[in-house]
Write an enzyme that holds these catalytic residues in place. Structure first.
Site, short mmCIF file in Angstrom:
data_model
loop_
_atom_site.label_atom_id
_atom_site.label_comp_id
_atom_site.label_asym_id
_atom_site.label_seq_id
_atom_site.Cartn_x
_atom_site.Cartn_y
_atom_site.Cartn_z
N ASP A 5 -0.41 -9.27 2.55
CA ASP A 5 -1.09 -9.50 1.35
C ASP A 5 -0.89 -10.43 0.67
O ASP A 5 0.33 -11.26 0.78
CB ASP A 5 -0.93 -8.08 0.58
CG ASP A 5 -1.72 -7.91 -0.42
OD1 ASP A 5 -3.02 -7.68 -0.41
OD2 ASP A 5 -1.46 -7.94 -1.47
N GLU A 61 -1.29 -12.31 -3.56
CA GLU A 61 -1.79 -12.45 -4.78
C GLU A 61 -2.06 -13.80 -5.17
O GLU A 61 -1.51 -14.60 -4.59
CB GLU A 61 -0.91 -11.70 -5.94
CG GLU A 61 -0.50 -10.26 -5.32
CD GLU A 61 -1.64 -9.42 -5.51
OE1 GLU A 61 -2.31 -9.61 -6.13
OE2 GLU A 61 -1.43 -8.32 -4.65
N HIS A 70 -1.23 -3.72 -6.75
CA HIS A 70 -1.65 -5.11 -6.72
C HIS A 70 -0.72 -5.83 -6.75
O HIS A 70 -0.65 -7.06 -7.21
CB HIS A 70 -2.57 -5.31 -7.84
CG HIS A 70 -3.84 -4.65 -7.87
ND1 HIS A 70 -4.77 -4.78 -7.00
CD2 HIS A 70 -4.34 -3.65 -8.81
CE1 HIS A 70 -6.01 -3.84 -7.13
NE2 HIS A 70 -5.49 -3.33 -8.32
N ASP A 114 1.15 -3.50 -1.70
CA ASP A 114 0.17 -2.99 -1.07
C ASP A 114 0.16 -2.98 0.25
O ASP A 114 -0.49 -2.54 1.11
CB ASP A 114 -1.05 -4.35 -1.34
CG ASP A 114 -1.40 -3.92 -2.79
OD1 ASP A 114 -1.41 -2.92 -3.47
OD2 ASP A 114 -2.30 -4.52 -3.45
#
Length: 335
Positions: A137, A139, A290, A295
């Site tokens: 994942d 960000e 998030h 996640d």
């Protein structure tokens, strides 16, 4: 390693038995501290890889070890690696006509070989045993693939074991406009002790190499990967003058959620978002939503449920994957 052995043996289970990928996930999560979906106080996974002592201390680059989880890589590599070469030599033409210079010809031919090998993995047990499954994942500082940057990345090897996770903040060199979504501010990442992507990529490549079976393939899974995580990853590698390895395959678990929704029945999730799936499967939230590692943990547990409900094995997932080369080409054809 015990969990890996269970993983690959269960993938070949006869019809009517519990499905292999789901069983592997259950077995692996016993070896990772967050093991039970209904646990009221799940423990955190392995400590951050690449960031020592949290985000406030100086980021330290450390040498990587290829001895993860007690895996004997030399013995594992011998037979399957030879098999890969034989199959590729037989099934992939070496005379593909490409209107490129010689350097690009070699690179593109290698990409075509890996694109064609997905079906071979699905059909051949020995090749399926060479796949390492990574949940990841990212960000970012915003939604623009052109102007925004990755500010955090987290990975987890589903085989588990020592050093099976990787997590770090990334210095984007730009303002973080969407900190209200993930809680990562410019002050947290725009610091000298947080690595920039050009510094991080070689370490990331080494980490993946330490988890990968020799001569094998890496299957990367993320939720909404094709619309978000993968394009950002491709752009970051390109910006730093790196190529994503051709033996990396990518799958988007949001397509599995859509498939489950279309299958009908009353016991279905109310949506395809990560939060909707987490609530549907009653998976407790560990950490802040998030944030990359939170996640990753959530998706790792959702994946076992999705593959069980859809009766999917690892070879089934491989056939649904794309190399970065295929992904970019498909996007160009559509534009």
């Amino acid at each position: 390693m015990r969990s890996a052995a269970v993983y690959f043996s269960m993938l070949q289970a006869p019809r009517g038995s519990i499905h292999g990928l789901a069983n592997f996930c259950w077995e692996s999560f016993r070896n990772i501290s967050c093991s039970h979906v209904n646990s009221s106080s799940p423990k955190p996974l392995a400590s951050k890889y690449g960031v020592q002592g949290g985000y406030r201390r100086r980021w330290i680059r450390r040498p990587m070890t290829t001895k993860t989880g007690g895996r004997n890589k030399t013995n594992q590599a011998a037979k399957p690696s030879n098999l890969v070469r034989k199959i590729v030599d037989k099934k992939v033409s070496t005379s593909t006509a490409l209107n490129l210079n010689k350097a690009d010809e070699t690179s593109k031919h290698q990409q075509i070989q890996y694109c064609g090998i997905k079906q071979m993995i699905a059909e051949n047990k020995d090749l399926a045993d060479l796949v390492t499954f990574i949940i990841y994942d990212t960000e970012t500082s915003g939604l623009s693939r052109k102007d925004d940057r990755i500010i955090e990345i987290a990975l987890q090897d589903l085989a588990g074991g020592e050093n099976s996770t990787f997590q770090t903040l990334v210095n984007p060199g730009c303002y973080v406009a969407n900190s209200h979504i993930h809680g990562i501010t410019s002050n947290m990442v725009c610091r000298r002790d947080v690595p920039r992507m050009e510094e991080l990529i070689p370490i990331l490549l080494q980490f993946i190499k330490s988890r990968q079976k020799p001569g094998g393939y890496v299957l990367w899974g993320a939720h909404n990967s094709f619309a978000f995580d993968l394009p950002f990853l491709i752009n970051e590698f390109s910006r730093c003058s790196y190529e994503i390895p051709p033996n990396w395959l990518f799958i988007d678990t949001i397509s599995l959620a859509r498939e489950l929704m279309k299958s009908g029945g009353s016991n279905l999730p109310s949506g395809i978002s990560l939060q909707a799936l987490r609530e549907h499967y009653k998976i407790p939230l560990v950490g802040s939503a998030h944030r990359a590692m939170s996640d990753v943990r959530t998706l790792s547990m959702i994946l076992q449920m999705l593959t069980f409900d859809l009766k999917l094995t690892l070879p089934n997932l491989v056939t649904r994957s794309f190399t970065a080369f295929e992904y970019v080409n498909n996007k160009r054809k559509k534009s």
